[in-house]
Design a protein around this motif. Sequence first.
Motif: not given
Length: 282
Positions: A23-26, A48-50, A53-54, A57, A60
């Motif tokens: 995931c590019d956030v967490c 990619y957002h898990c 995190c979606q 954010h 994806p």
Amino acid sequence: MASVPVYCLCRLPYDVTRFMIECDVCQDWFHGSCVGVEEESASEIDLYHCPNCQITHGPPVMKKRRNSKQDVSVNKEVGKPVQTGSAGFIKELRSRNFPSADEVILKPQGAQLTVEYLEENSFSVPILVLKKDGLGMTLPPPSFTVNDVEYYVGAEKEIDVIDVTRQADMKMKLKDFVKYYNSPKREKVLNVISLEFSETRLSNLVETPKIVRKLSWVENLWPEQSVFERPNVQKYCLMGVKDSYTDFHIDFGGTSVWYHVLKVSVYVMLLSRTKESHSGRH
């Protein structure tokens, strides 16, 4: 006893046989099967957002389609795009003929590789020293293997590994990579290029070339009184299997790199840098 790291929504330890995506956030890792992402389609994802995190954010972010050959090559027989790093991609790459590089590569003797030589010829072309004589370097014996790397560095050492097909990083313990490396059946092509070993016992077996030590910015120019601790970026061990490669790139900070191929059969390379920066791509 240290606990084993766990990942994904299922909170299970890393399993080399299962595809994962970061995931590019967490920055947590997730099994594709747990979050509904197929390995074949992962290369189309830009960010990619898990599932967690979606919520904040959004979904994806997919890569924009361009009329270029950056991500795929074309199979001439069927006219279909070929996934970069796939078996078809490797086969197509091997079938092509490339012009010889002998005309641009410099091949000095070890004793000739001096500061004056580099000032005259610069780093504008690759430099290949065929024999280590005169370089003032120390290496492990030719019998050295990936098992020895595990012994001297430590089986529990967490390392960065590149999934070659996806050109994506993942984390795994050194012992797990060695087990994968020695396995007769490998479902993925994994590549280690970021194992810095300056603070391990392996460092005692390696001395970089004299010219590298003389030019190293970290060793010669890092202030003694600095709020930033001097980084360990001098000694790296690279290990890869058949079909390993990394995309073309420029290292962070324009770092110049010295490689020594210790053993082709196991693709163990010892590397040292002449500047302070480090990139995870080669």
